[in-house]
Write an enzyme that holds these catalytic residues in place. Structure first.
Site, PDB file in Angstrom:
ATOM      1  N   LYS A  11       4.803   8.053  -4.146  1.00 18.19           N
ATOM      2  CA  LYS A  11       5.150   6.619  -4.207  1.00 18.19           C
ATOM      3  C   LYS A  11       6.570   6.478  -4.764  1.00 18.19           C
ATOM      4  O   LYS A  11       7.395   7.361  -4.547  1.00 18.19           O
ATOM      5  CB  LYS A  11       4.100   5.852  -5.013  1.00 18.19           C
ATOM      6  CG  LYS A  11       2.685   6.113  -4.496  1.00 18.19           C
ATOM      7  CD  LYS A  11       1.672   5.159  -5.016  1.00 18.19           C
ATOM      8  CE  LYS A  11       0.311   5.524  -4.438  1.00 18.19           C
ATOM      9  NZ  LYS A  11      -0.733   4.563  -4.743  1.00 18.19           N
ATOM     10  N   GLU A  15      -8.258   4.836   2.592  1.00 16.44           N
ATOM     11  CA  GLU A  15      -7.898   4.480   1.217  1.00 16.44           C
ATOM     12  C   GLU A  15      -8.397   3.070   0.924  1.00 16.44           C
ATOM     13  O   GLU A  15      -7.715   2.089   1.235  1.00 16.44           O
ATOM     14  CB  GLU A  15      -6.374   4.526   1.038  1.00 16.44           C
ATOM     15  CG  GLU A  15      -5.780   5.906   1.207  1.00 16.44           C
ATOM     16  CD  GLU A  15      -4.508   6.087   0.382  1.00 16.44           C
ATOM     17  OE1 GLU A  15      -4.422   7.085  -0.344  1.00 16.44           O
ATOM     18  OE2 GLU A  15      -3.609   5.227   0.457  1.00 16.44           O
TER      19      GLU A  15
HETATM   20  P1  13P Z   1      -3.943   6.957  -6.560  1.00 18.00           P
HETATM   21  O1  13P Z   1      -4.364   8.386  -6.324  1.00 18.00           O
HETATM   22  O2  13P Z   1      -2.894   6.802  -7.612  1.00 18.00           O
HETATM   23  O3  13P Z   1      -5.116   6.046  -6.695  1.00 18.00           O
HETATM   24  O4  13P Z   1      -3.198   6.512  -5.198  1.00 18.00           O
HETATM   25  C1  13P Z   1      -3.825   6.712  -4.002  1.00 18.00           C
HETATM   26  C2  13P Z   1      -2.845   6.454  -2.927  1.00 18.00           C
HETATM   27  O5  13P Z   1      -2.492   5.326  -2.648  1.00 18.00           O
HETATM   28  C3  13P Z   1      -2.273   7.605  -2.242  1.00 18.00           C
HETATM   29  O6  13P Z   1      -1.577   7.199  -1.120  1.00 18.00           O
END
Ligand code: 13P
Length: 250
Positions: A11, A166
């Site tokens: 991210k 997701e």
């Molecule tokens: P997290 O593992 O921080 O919950 O994020 C998941 C995600 O959006 C991966 O693309």
């Protein structure tokens, strides 16, 4: 048998100083044999991380791509450019792109096509929001998100693609889908595609993403239709991420 795939989505995190030791630790870990691994840093770090990954089995991916060909698109990055700096994968339609930046199903489908036109493997993210799950609309949402790609590019688009389920309510919240909830959604995604092309559906890797940690990865990854994970927060800590890779190795 589908080979497991673990993708790190950093991210908008990291810095040159933080990235280098993280990548080094991942590369120094015992062989990743039997499991595929992709790192997706922010655009500005792709080349530097890519240099560290050179000749390694760990692959490079981006977090987003422009649907358009190179041209007057200030601030955007074309698929050809990602390929040029060594990317093999790109995340498309992440829920943060859909919900914070207004990307709709049609745009996401066009991004999948743009990626594939440059031989990038798209990691297509799908998933319902909490209100949609509570209203019993999970499958309807997943179907709509998948169907946009099927309508634009056909089932063949999934031959060289990865899907990541997701659930939005599980991302960064510490609230993971139960293994049974994940399996149910993954099986639905595979069935939906199988109704168009059973062979492609059976080979498709479907990753789970949403608060995957070292402590819950193994149980998620043993579900029949869970072929690995898309990891956010836990991919920023070497030890945690390496434990997730080990869980995928089985
Ligand atoms: P997290 O593992 O921080 O919950 O994020 C998941 C995600 O959006 C991966 O693309």
């Amino acid at each position: 048998m589908r080979r497991k795939l673990v993708v790190a989505n950093w991210k908008m995190h990291g810095s040159r100083a933080e990235n280098a030791p993280l990548v080094e630790a991942i590369l120094a870990a015992p062989s990743h044999a039997g499991v595929d691994c992709v790192l997706c840093p922010p655009f500005v770090y792709l080349q530097e991380v890519g240099r560290q990954l050179r000749d390694a089995a760990v692959k490079l991916g981006a977090q987003n791509v422009c649907a358009e060909a190179p041209g007057a698109q200030t601030g955007e990055i074309a698929a050809s450019m990602l390929r040029d700096v060594g990317c093999e994968y790109v995340i498309v339609g992440h829920s943060e792109r859909r919900h914070l930046y207004g990307e709709d199903d049609v745009l996401v489908a066009r991004k999948v096509a743009a990626a594939q036109s440059r031989r990038l493997t798209p990691i297509l993210c799908v998933g319902e929001q909490l209100a949609e799950r509570e209203a019993g609309e999970t499958e309807e949402v997943l179907a709509r998100q998948l169907d946009a790609v099927l309508a634009l590019s056909g089932a063949g688009a999934f031959e060289h693609a990865v899907v990541a389920y997701e659930p939005v309510w599980a991302i960064g919240t510490g609230r993971t889908a139960s293994p049974a909830q994940a399996q149910q959604a993954h099986a639905f995604i595979r069935r939906r595609l199988a109704s168009r092309d059973a062979k492609i559906a059976s080979g498709l890797r479907i990753l789970y993403g949403g608060s995957v940690k070292a402590g819950n990865a193994r149980e998620l990854f043993t579900q029949e239709d869970v072929d690995g994970g898309l990891i956010g927060g836990a991919s920023l800590q070497a030890e945690e991420f390496l434990s997730i890779l080990a869980a995928a190795r089985g």
